[in-house]
Scaffold this motif. Structure first.
Motif, PDB file in Angstrom:
ATOM      1  N   CYS A   6     -18.800  -6.998 -44.258  1.00 58.43           N
ATOM      2  CA  CYS A   6     -18.948  -5.831 -43.394  1.00 58.43           C
ATOM      3  C   CYS A   6     -20.348  -5.240 -43.568  1.00 58.43           C
ATOM      4  O   CYS A   6     -20.792  -5.013 -44.697  1.00 58.43           O
ATOM      5  CB  CYS A   6     -17.895  -4.789 -43.762  1.00 58.43           C
ATOM      6  SG  CYS A   6     -18.038  -3.262 -42.794  1.00 58.43           S
ATOM      7  N   PRO A   7     -21.047  -4.962 -42.455  1.00 63.87           N
ATOM      8  CA  PRO A   7     -22.372  -4.354 -42.569  1.00 63.87           C
ATOM      9  C   PRO A   7     -22.333  -2.896 -43.031  1.00 63.87           C
ATOM     10  O   PRO A   7     -23.348  -2.360 -43.457  1.00 63.87           O
ATOM     11  CB  PRO A   7     -22.939  -4.461 -41.150  1.00 63.87           C
ATOM     12  CG  PRO A   7     -21.771  -4.636 -40.262  1.00 63.87           C
ATOM     13  CD  PRO A   7     -20.696  -5.287 -41.078  1.00 63.87           C
ATOM     14  N   ASP A   8     -21.164  -2.249 -42.992  1.00 61.23           N
ATOM     15  CA  ASP A   8     -21.053  -0.855 -43.427  1.00 61.23           C
ATOM     16  C   ASP A   8     -20.726  -0.715 -44.909  1.00 61.23           C
ATOM     17  O   ASP A   8     -21.320   0.096 -45.601  1.00 61.23           O
ATOM     18  CB  ASP A   8     -19.978  -0.118 -42.624  1.00 61.23           C
ATOM     19  CG  ASP A   8     -20.404   0.153 -41.196  1.00 61.23           C
ATOM     20  OD1 ASP A   8     -21.620   0.159 -40.918  1.00 61.23           O
ATOM     21  OD2 ASP A   8     -19.518   0.341 -40.350  1.00 61.23           O
ATOM     22  N   SER A  10     -19.788  -3.709 -47.090  1.00 59.47           N
ATOM     23  CA  SER A  10     -19.943  -4.978 -47.814  1.00 59.47           C
ATOM     24  C   SER A  10     -18.627  -5.622 -48.239  1.00 59.47           C
ATOM     25  O   SER A  10     -18.629  -6.544 -49.046  1.00 59.47           O
ATOM     26  CB  SER A  10     -20.863  -4.810 -49.031  1.00 59.47           C
ATOM     27  OG  SER A  10     -22.140  -4.391 -48.612  1.00 59.47           O
ATOM     28  N   THR A  11     -17.500  -5.163 -47.699  1.00 61.73           N
ATOM     29  CA  THR A  11     -16.206  -5.781 -47.972  1.00 61.73           C
ATOM     30  C   THR A  11     -16.101  -7.095 -47.190  1.00 61.73           C
ATOM     31  O   THR A  11     -16.653  -7.215 -46.104  1.00 61.73           O
ATOM     32  CB  THR A  11     -15.066  -4.832 -47.547  1.00 61.73           C
ATOM     33  OG1 THR A  11     -15.183  -3.622 -48.304  1.00 61.73           O
ATOM     34  CG2 THR A  11     -13.689  -5.443 -47.777  1.00 61.73           C
ATOM     35  N   GLU A  12     -15.394  -8.062 -47.738  1.00 60.56           N
ATOM     36  CA  GLU A  12     -15.189  -9.339 -47.059  1.00 60.56           C
ATOM     37  C   GLU A  12     -14.409  -9.122 -45.756  1.00 60.56           C
ATOM     38  O   GLU A  12     -13.353  -8.495 -45.750  1.00 60.56           O
ATOM     39  CB  GLU A  12     -14.406 -10.291 -47.969  1.00 60.56           C
ATOM     40  CG  GLU A  12     -14.326 -11.702 -47.474  1.00 60.56           C
ATOM     41  CD  GLU A  12     -15.635 -12.461 -47.593  1.00 60.56           C
ATOM     42  OE1 GLU A  12     -15.778 -13.472 -46.881  1.00 60.56           O
ATOM     43  OE2 GLU A  12     -16.505 -12.065 -48.380  1.00 60.56           O
ATOM     44  N   LEU A  13     -14.959  -9.618 -44.640  1.00 61.24           N
ATOM     45  CA  LEU A  13     -14.303  -9.488 -43.343  1.00 61.24           C
ATOM     46  C   LEU A  13     -13.161 -10.486 -43.214  1.00 61.24           C
ATOM     47  O   LEU A  13     -13.182 -11.559 -43.827  1.00 61.24           O
ATOM     48  CB  LEU A  13     -15.312  -9.740 -42.214  1.00 61.24           C
ATOM     49  CG  LEU A  13     -16.431  -8.708 -42.076  1.00 61.24           C
ATOM     50  CD1 LEU A  13     -17.474  -9.197 -41.080  1.00 61.24           C
ATOM     51  CD2 LEU A  13     -15.892  -7.353 -41.676  1.00 61.24           C
ATOM     52  N   THR A  46     -14.777 -13.816 -30.593  1.00 60.93           N
ATOM     53  CA  THR A  46     -14.209 -13.945 -31.924  1.00 60.93           C
ATOM     54  C   THR A  46     -14.250 -12.553 -32.542  1.00 60.93           C
ATOM     55  O   THR A  46     -15.267 -11.865 -32.443  1.00 60.93           O
ATOM     56  CB  THR A  46     -15.036 -14.923 -32.789  1.00 60.93           C
ATOM     57  OG1 THR A  46     -14.943 -16.217 -32.221  1.00 60.93           O
ATOM     58  CG2 THR A  46     -14.542 -14.957 -34.215  1.00 60.93           C
ATOM     59  N   ALA A  47     -13.156 -12.137 -33.149  1.00 63.09           N
ATOM     60  CA  ALA A  47     -13.089 -10.813 -33.766  1.00 63.09           C
ATOM     61  C   ALA A  47     -13.083 -10.946 -35.281  1.00 63.09           C
ATOM     62  O   ALA A  47     -12.440 -11.829 -35.847  1.00 63.09           O
ATOM     63  CB  ALA A  47     -11.831 -10.077 -33.308  1.00 63.09           C
ATOM     64  N   LYS A  48     -13.827 -10.059 -35.929  1.00 61.90           N
ATOM     65  CA  LYS A  48     -13.816  -9.921 -37.382  1.00 61.90           C
ATOM     66  C   LYS A  48     -13.486  -8.471 -37.681  1.00 61.90           C
ATOM     67  O   LYS A  48     -13.969  -7.557 -37.013  1.00 61.90           O
ATOM     68  CB  LYS A  48     -15.178 -10.274 -37.989  1.00 61.90           C
ATOM     69  CG  LYS A  48     -15.547 -11.735 -37.853  1.00 61.90           C
ATOM     70  CD  LYS A  48     -14.699 -12.549 -38.794  1.00 61.90           C
ATOM     71  CE  LYS A  48     -15.195 -13.969 -38.895  1.00 61.90           C
ATOM     72  NZ  LYS A  48     -14.460 -14.710 -39.925  1.00 61.90           N
ATOM     73  N   CYS A  49     -12.642  -8.228 -38.687  1.00 63.45           N
ATOM     74  CA  CYS A  49     -12.192  -6.878 -39.025  1.00 63.45           C
ATOM     75  C   CYS A  49     -12.431  -6.602 -40.501  1.00 63.45           C
ATOM     76  O   CYS A  49     -12.277  -7.482 -41.336  1.00 63.45           O
ATOM     77  CB  CYS A  49     -10.705  -6.731 -38.756  1.00 63.45           C
ATOM     78  SG  CYS A  49     -10.210  -7.189 -37.098  1.00 63.45           S
ATOM     79  N   CYS A  50     -12.765  -5.358 -40.810  1.00 69.88           N
ATOM     80  CA  CYS A  50     -12.927  -4.944 -42.196  1.00 69.88           C
ATOM     81  C   CYS A  50     -11.660  -4.219 -42.651  1.00 69.88           C
ATOM     82  O   CYS A  50     -11.308  -3.172 -42.101  1.00 69.88           O
ATOM     83  CB  CYS A  50     -14.133  -4.022 -42.346  1.00 69.88           C
ATOM     84  SG  CYS A  50     -14.342  -3.466 -44.056  1.00 69.88           S
ATOM     85  N   GLY A  54     -12.253  -0.381 -41.630  1.00 69.59           N
ATOM     86  CA  GLY A  54     -11.676  -0.458 -40.300  1.00 69.59           C
ATOM     87  C   GLY A  54     -12.628  -0.877 -39.198  1.00 69.59           C
ATOM     88  O   GLY A  54     -12.254  -0.895 -38.030  1.00 69.59           O
ATOM     89  N   ARG A  55     -13.861  -1.215 -39.537  1.00 65.74           N
ATOM     90  CA  ARG A  55     -14.812  -1.644 -38.505  1.00 65.74           C
ATOM     91  C   ARG A  55     -14.342  -2.950 -37.878  1.00 65.74           C
ATOM     92  O   ARG A  55     -13.855  -3.841 -38.562  1.00 65.74           O
ATOM     93  CB  ARG A  55     -16.196  -1.821 -39.103  1.00 65.74           C
ATOM     94  CG  ARG A  55     -17.229  -2.197 -38.059  1.00 65.74           C
ATOM     95  CD  ARG A  55     -18.620  -2.160 -38.623  1.00 65.74           C
ATOM     96  NE  ARG A  55     -19.572  -2.415 -37.566  1.00 65.74           N
ATOM     97  CZ  ARG A  55     -20.835  -2.134 -37.635  1.00 65.74           C
ATOM     98  NH1 ARG A  55     -21.315  -1.557 -38.731  1.00 65.74           N
ATOM     99  NH2 ARG A  55     -21.643  -2.406 -36.647  1.00 65.74           N
TER     100      ARG A  55
END
Length: 62
Positions: A6-8, A10-13, A46-50, A54-55
């Protein structure tokens, strides 16, 4: 290729799914030439979620 963190925060997406009810989400670039970063026409995404902040990130498929 979508990022793995995550760019906000740094958690694995994680992989996600974005839908419009019964169909997958498609994106139509709103540019003069109809393209987005060299892509033309309608694009599936393609969707990636944190899971932490929640990003939601959407990327046009090649």
């Amino acid at each position: 290729m979508p990022p793995s963190q995550c760019p906000d925060c740094s958690t694995e997406l994680v992989d996600g799914t974005v839908g419009t009810g019964t169909k997958e989400l498609v994106v139509k670039p709103d540019t003069e030439d109809g393209g987005l970063l060299g892509l033309g026409g309608w694009q599936t995404t393609t969707a990636k979620c944190c899971p932490e902040c929640g990003r939601v990130l959407l990327y046009a498929d090649d």
